[in-house]
Structures are given as structure tokens and as C-alpha cells.
Design a protein around this motif. Structure first.
Motif, PDB file in Angstrom:
ATOM      1  N   PRO A  94       5.274   9.550   5.816  1.00 50.28           N
ATOM      2  CA  PRO A  94       5.559  10.133   4.499  1.00 50.28           C
ATOM      3  C   PRO A  94       7.050  10.020   4.199  1.00 50.28           C
ATOM      4  CG  PRO A  94       4.171  11.598   5.799  1.00 50.28           C
ATOM      5  CD  PRO A  94       4.631  10.523   6.731  1.00 50.28           C
ATOM      6  N   GLY A  95       7.356   9.666   3.001  1.00 47.80           N
ATOM      7  CA  GLY A  95       8.757   9.519   2.635  1.00 47.80           C
ATOM      8  C   GLY A  95       9.314   8.123   2.830  1.00 47.80           C
ATOM      9  N   ASP A  96       8.537   7.220   3.465  1.00 48.81           N
ATOM     10  CA  ASP A  96       8.984   5.834   3.589  1.00 48.81           C
ATOM     11  C   ASP A  96       9.089   5.199   2.206  1.00 48.81           C
ATOM     12  OD1 ASP A  96       9.206   5.973   6.286  1.00 48.81           O
ATOM     13  OD2 ASP A  96       7.484   4.702   6.755  1.00 48.81           O
ATOM     14  N   ASP A  97       9.925   4.196   2.112  1.00 45.31           N
ATOM     15  CA  ASP A  97      10.219   3.569   0.828  1.00 45.31           C
ATOM     16  C   ASP A  97      10.296   2.062   1.022  1.00 45.31           C
ATOM     17  OD1 ASP A  97      12.331   2.479  -1.209  1.00 45.31           O
ATOM     18  OD2 ASP A  97      11.693   4.393  -2.056  1.00 45.31           O
ATOM     19  N   PHE A  98       9.653   1.298   0.130  1.00 42.61           N
ATOM     20  CA  PHE A  98       9.656  -0.150   0.276  1.00 42.61           C
ATOM     21  C   PHE A  98      11.050  -0.744   0.076  1.00 42.61           C
ATOM     22  CE2 PHE A  98       4.988   0.110  -0.891  1.00 42.61           C
ATOM     23  CZ  PHE A  98       4.538  -0.242   0.380  1.00 42.61           C
ATOM     24  N   THR A  99      11.942   0.000  -0.564  1.00 46.40           N
ATOM     25  CA  THR A  99      13.300  -0.484  -0.799  1.00 46.40           C
ATOM     26  C   THR A  99      14.248  -0.130   0.329  1.00 46.40           C
ATOM     27  OG1 THR A  99      13.004  -0.337  -3.190  1.00 46.40           O
ATOM     28  CG2 THR A  99      15.274  -0.384  -2.379  1.00 46.40           C
ATOM     29  N   LYS A 100      14.058   1.047   0.944  1.00 49.52           N
ATOM     30  CA  LYS A 100      15.046   1.532   1.904  1.00 49.52           C
ATOM     31  C   LYS A 100      14.567   1.537   3.356  1.00 49.52           C
ATOM     32  CE  LYS A 100      17.101   4.537  -1.616  1.00 49.52           C
ATOM     33  NZ  LYS A 100      17.368   5.943  -2.018  1.00 49.52           N
ATOM     34  N   SER A 101      13.290   1.656   3.595  1.00 48.10           N
ATOM     35  CA  SER A 101      12.792   1.722   4.971  1.00 48.10           C
ATOM     36  C   SER A 101      12.865   0.348   5.628  1.00 48.10           C
ATOM     37  CB  SER A 101      11.357   2.241   4.988  1.00 48.10           C
ATOM     38  OG  SER A 101      11.291   3.532   4.407  1.00 48.10           O
ATOM     39  N   SER A 102      12.930   0.347   6.944  1.00 49.94           N
ATOM     40  CA  SER A 102      13.075  -0.919   7.669  1.00 49.94           C
ATOM     41  C   SER A 102      11.864  -1.253   8.537  1.00 49.94           C
ATOM     42  CB  SER A 102      14.320  -0.870   8.564  1.00 49.94           C
ATOM     43  OG  SER A 102      14.186   0.149   9.544  1.00 49.94           O
ATOM     44  N   CYS A 103      10.892  -0.360   8.622  1.00 51.73           N
ATOM     45  CA  CYS A 103       9.738  -0.580   9.497  1.00 51.73           C
ATOM     46  C   CYS A 103       8.448  -0.266   8.744  1.00 51.73           C
ATOM     47  CB  CYS A 103       9.858   0.293  10.743  1.00 51.73           C
ATOM     48  SG  CYS A 103       8.618  -0.056  12.015  1.00 51.73           S
ATOM     49  N   PHE A 104       7.495  -1.192   8.817  1.00 46.04           N
ATOM     50  CA  PHE A 104       6.231  -1.049   8.095  1.00 46.04           C
ATOM     51  C   PHE A 104       5.067  -1.512   8.964  1.00 46.04           C
ATOM     52  CE2 PHE A 104       9.600  -1.915   5.054  1.00 46.04           C
ATOM     53  CZ  PHE A 104       9.442  -0.901   4.127  1.00 46.04           C
ATOM     54  N   GLY A 105       3.887  -1.030   8.638  1.00 45.83           N
ATOM     55  CA  GLY A 105       2.683  -1.566   9.240  1.00 45.83           C
ATOM     56  C   GLY A 105       2.282  -2.848   8.530  1.00 45.83           C
ATOM     57  N   LEU A 106       1.635  -3.758   9.251  1.00 45.25           N
ATOM     58  CA  LEU A 106       1.224  -5.027   8.659  1.00 45.25           C
ATOM     59  C   LEU A 106      -0.088  -5.483   9.299  1.00 45.25           C
ATOM     60  CD1 LEU A 106       1.876  -7.433   6.783  1.00 45.25           C
ATOM     61  CD2 LEU A 106       3.147  -8.453   8.697  1.00 45.25           C
ATOM     62  N   ARG A 107      -1.058  -5.827   8.439  1.00 41.44           N
ATOM     63  CA  ARG A 107      -2.335  -6.369   8.894  1.00 41.44           C
ATOM     64  C   ARG A 107      -2.651  -7.619   8.086  1.00 41.44           C
ATOM     65  NH1 ARG A 107      -6.545  -1.393   8.760  1.00 41.44           N
ATOM     66  NH2 ARG A 107      -7.892  -2.920   9.810  1.00 41.44           N
ATOM     67  N   TRP A 108      -3.442  -8.514   8.700  1.00 37.24           N
ATOM     68  CA  TRP A 108      -3.788  -9.784   8.049  1.00 37.24           C
ATOM     69  C   TRP A 108      -5.304  -9.968   8.064  1.00 37.24           C
ATOM     70  CZ3 TRP A 108      -0.838  -9.766  12.654  1.00 37.24           C
ATOM     71  CH2 TRP A 108       0.553  -9.823  12.490  1.00 37.24           C
ATOM     72  N   PHE A 109      -5.831 -10.421   6.931  1.00 43.02           N
ATOM     73  CA  PHE A 109      -7.267 -10.680   6.816  1.00 43.02           C
ATOM     74  C   PHE A 109      -7.497 -12.052   6.192  1.00 43.02           C
ATOM     75  CE2 PHE A 109      -7.058  -6.174   7.244  1.00 43.02           C
ATOM     76  CZ  PHE A 109      -8.290  -5.735   7.730  1.00 43.02           C
ATOM     77  N   THR A 110      -8.409 -12.819   6.796  1.00 49.19           N
ATOM     78  CA  THR A 110      -8.926 -14.014   6.141  1.00 49.19           C
ATOM     79  C   THR A 110     -10.037 -13.565   5.188  1.00 49.19           C
ATOM     80  OG1 THR A 110     -10.773 -14.539   7.607  1.00 49.19           O
ATOM     81  CG2 THR A 110      -8.558 -15.177   8.368  1.00 49.19           C
ATOM     82  N   LEU A 115       0.831  -1.201   0.000  1.00 51.94           N
ATOM     83  CA  LEU A 115       0.000   0.000   0.000  1.00 51.94           C
ATOM     84  C   LEU A 115       0.867   1.253   0.000  1.00 51.94           C
ATOM     85  CD1 LEU A 115      -2.729  -1.040   2.613  1.00 51.94           C
ATOM     86  CD2 LEU A 115      -2.721  -1.390   0.125  1.00 51.94           C
ATOM     87  N   GLU A 116       0.844   1.966  -1.103  1.00 51.62           N
ATOM     88  CA  GLU A 116       1.568   3.242  -1.194  1.00 51.62           C
ATOM     89  C   GLU A 116       0.869   4.317  -0.370  1.00 51.62           C
ATOM     90  OE1 GLU A 116       4.333   4.107  -2.586  1.00 51.62           O
ATOM     91  OE2 GLU A 116       4.866   2.393  -3.857  1.00 51.62           O
ATOM     92  N   ASN A 117      -0.456   4.212  -0.292  1.00 50.18           N
ATOM     93  CA  ASN A 117      -1.262   5.198   0.431  1.00 50.18           C
ATOM     94  C   ASN A 117      -2.279   4.476   1.311  1.00 50.18           C
ATOM     95  OD1 ASN A 117      -0.245   7.655  -1.069  1.00 50.18           O
ATOM     96  ND2 ASN A 117      -1.105   6.500  -2.789  1.00 50.18           N
ATOM     97  N   ASP A 118      -2.891   5.225   2.223  1.00 47.72           N
ATOM     98  CA  ASP A 118      -3.920   4.633   3.068  1.00 47.72           C
ATOM     99  C   ASP A 118      -5.051   4.086   2.207  1.00 47.72           C
ATOM    100  OD1 ASP A 118      -2.557   5.216   5.369  1.00 47.72           O
ATOM    101  OD2 ASP A 118      -3.635   7.093   5.756  1.00 47.72           O
ATOM    102  N   LEU A 119      -5.599   2.965   2.644  1.00 50.01           N
ATOM    103  CA  LEU A 119      -6.676   2.301   1.931  1.00 50.01           C
ATOM    104  C   LEU A 119      -7.952   2.433   2.744  1.00 50.01           C
ATOM    105  CD1 LEU A 119      -7.066   0.442  -0.604  1.00 50.01           C
ATOM    106  CD2 LEU A 119      -6.725  -1.503   0.951  1.00 50.01           C
TER     107      LEU A 119
END
Length: 288
Positions: A55-71, A26-30
Motif C-alpha cells: 500500500p502506498g507504492d507508486d508507479f512513478t516513485k517506487s523502485s520495486c514491483f511484482g511482475l508476471r507473464w502470460f502467453t 495494476l493499481e489493485n489486486d486482480l
């Protein structure tokens, strides 16, 4: 709108084995309702949503992300195989440059790192306590029929019921057991069980030499009749079998029809490292 999506088979190095998870970047809030709609559309046991935290986070360089799981039915608090899949997407397709990734989740901060051809997850370790048979007897009957139950435990943290079958049984008995997990919903009377683990001590001889224990996992309460390979269930199994076997390093195999292998290492800080391999089977975009 376009969202990059990947299907990753976790805890295996062969396509169409292990446990498939969808991973969305997700590049932006959903919009909140879209998470569930997408997971229902993907129709896998779990869909993982990786989101940027600042803002400014990058999937290549950042080390911390939010993560959610859905069935396909609802959001869940912890999913090991979809976390493994999310880390694989960042490491392998996004070429993330960090040695360790941190995911902020409903279950706290989870970490993932690469070690040779495995990805290692740092997960909570969940303890179990003895469970009175009479409280769950109908559920046990629905799960195991007339099979001999050697031990019965409950994890209040995960709401998982652990059912250990007799050591007299071979792995093939667990694999061939016919389970109608949909019946669990009416058989469970306590209201406290949300997942059921069938487990069996490993066999140190024969072609399966090396596996310390086997399992199958059912969670119709979350809309998944049988989950093929389950990291979160092994956060429970790890503490139980470590106590039973007197070991901190173990190799486990989940005996679903797809099957998957997990390397387990209990840590001194009360957590557990669970490692597995992955293979990619789909890369594309959701478009809506």
C-alpha cells in the motif's frame, strides 16, 4: 474496471518489428482468472502484469514491483522481452524517477536500468549440457529437416533444446527455413522440452557484419509457435556462445520475420545483461 494497457515492440527501435508485448499496470489486486483472460484477449506472445507490492507504492516513485507473464495459453516463469517492455512503460510513460527498477518474479528478482537509448535487463544465465541426438531425433527432424546439426545442447533450468546448425550455413538459410512448430508437440517424446532454439554462428563479413550469432525460437508447448525476439532464450544462448566464441560481449540477432537485436554482456556474478531498444505502438485502457 479500467486497467492501463500498453503495447510495446521490444528489441527494436522501429514499430511493427521486434517482439510485441502488452503491459498492464495494476493499481489493485486482480482476480486470478482475469490475468489469463486478458492475455488471451491481447493475443500476443506475452502479456506482462506489473503490480504494486505494498500500500502506498507508486508507479512513478517506487523502485520495486511484482511482475508476471502470460502467453495466450498459460503463465510462464520468465520472459525477457515483456520485462523490457514493462520497464519501458515505467521509465517512459510513468516517468519513474529511479535509476534501477527491481521486479519480483517467478524467476527471482530481475533488474532493469536505462543506458542511453537502451534498457538493460539483469537476467539469470542458464548453462547447457550435451544432448543425445537419439532421444530427440524426431523433434530435430521436425525443426530442421535434413539440415546439418553441428551441436545439440539442453538447458534443464529452462527446458530449452538448443540446436546449432552447421557453420556452413548463411543467415539467410535460417531466415528462410520453413518450420511447422505445431508438429513439435507430437514429435517431442521425452516430455522434457518446452522450447526449441535454432541457432547459427554469425558471419563477420558482408552486410550482417557484427552479429556474433543468430537464432529462431519456437515454443508451441506454451501456445506460441514462434516467438519473434526472446530475452529468456538468450539467457541460454549467451552462455553457449560465450563458451564457443570465447567472448563475454556479444551482439545477437533473432531472425524471425519481425527480427530484433540484443546486446549481451556476461557478468562476473554468473548473470547476464541483455540490452535492447523499444518503441511504443499502443496506449489505452482495458475496460470491463
Amino acid at each position: 474496471m479500467q486497467i492501463p494497457v500498453f503495447t510495446v515492440d521490444a528489441f527494436t527501435n522501429r514499430p511493427f518489428c521486434g517482439n510485441p508485448a502488452a503491459v498492464c499496470l495494476l493499481e489493485n489486486d486482480l482476480d486470478e482468472d482475469l490475468h489469463q483472460k486478458i492475455a488471451t484477449e491481447m493475443n500476443l506472445s506475452e502479456t506482462a502484469f506489473v503490480r504494486k507490492l505494498h500500500p502506498g507504492d507508486d508507479f512513478t516513485k517506487s523502485s520495486c514491483f511484482g511482475l508476471r507473464w502470460f502467453t495466450p495459453a498459460k503463465e510462464i516463469p520468465l520472459c525477457g522481452h515483456a520485462t523490457l517492455a514493462a520497464a519501458a512503460v515505467l521509465f517512459h510513460t510513468q516517468k519513474n524517477t529511479n535509476s534501477i527498477l527491481t521486479f519480483v518474479t517467478m524467476s527471482g528478482e530481475l533488474r532493469a536500468r536505462q543506458v542511453e537509448d537502451h534498457i538493460v535487463l539483469d537476467l539469470p544465465l542458464y548453462l547447457t549440457c550435451p544432448q543425445v541426438l537419439q532421444e530427440v531425433e524426431e523433434l530435430i527432424k521436425a525443426a530442421a529437416g535434413d539440415m546439418i546439426v553441428q551441436d545439440l545442447r539442453y538447458s534443464s533450468d529452462t527446458k530449452n533444446l538448443l540446436v546449432r546448425l552447421s557453420d556452413a550455413y548463411e543467415r539467410s538459410v535460417l531466415e528462410e527455413l520453413q518450420v511447422s512448430a505445431q508438429h513439435f508437440l507430437s514429435a517431442e517424446k521425452t516430455g522434457k522440452v518446452k522450447g526449441l532454439i535454432l541457432t547459427l554462428k554469425g558471419n563477420s563479413t558482408g552486410k550482417q557484419k557484427g552479429h556474433d550469432f543468430y537464432s529462431r525460437y519456437f515454443t508451441p508447448w506454451y501456445g506460441v509457435l514462434e516467438d519473434p525476439v526472446t530475452g529468456s532464450a538468450h539467457a541460454v544462448l549467451s552462455s553457449y556462445w560465450s563458451e564457443q566464441l570465447g567472448k563475454k560481449e556479444m551482439l545477437a540477432f533473432q531472425c524471425s520475420h519481425r527480427g530484433g537485436e540484443l546486446k549481451i554482456s556476461l557478468r562476473d556474478d554468473g548473470r547476464v545483461d541483455i540490452a535492447g531498444r523499444v518503441t511504443f505502438v499502443l496506449k489505452g485502457n482495458l475496460t470491463f
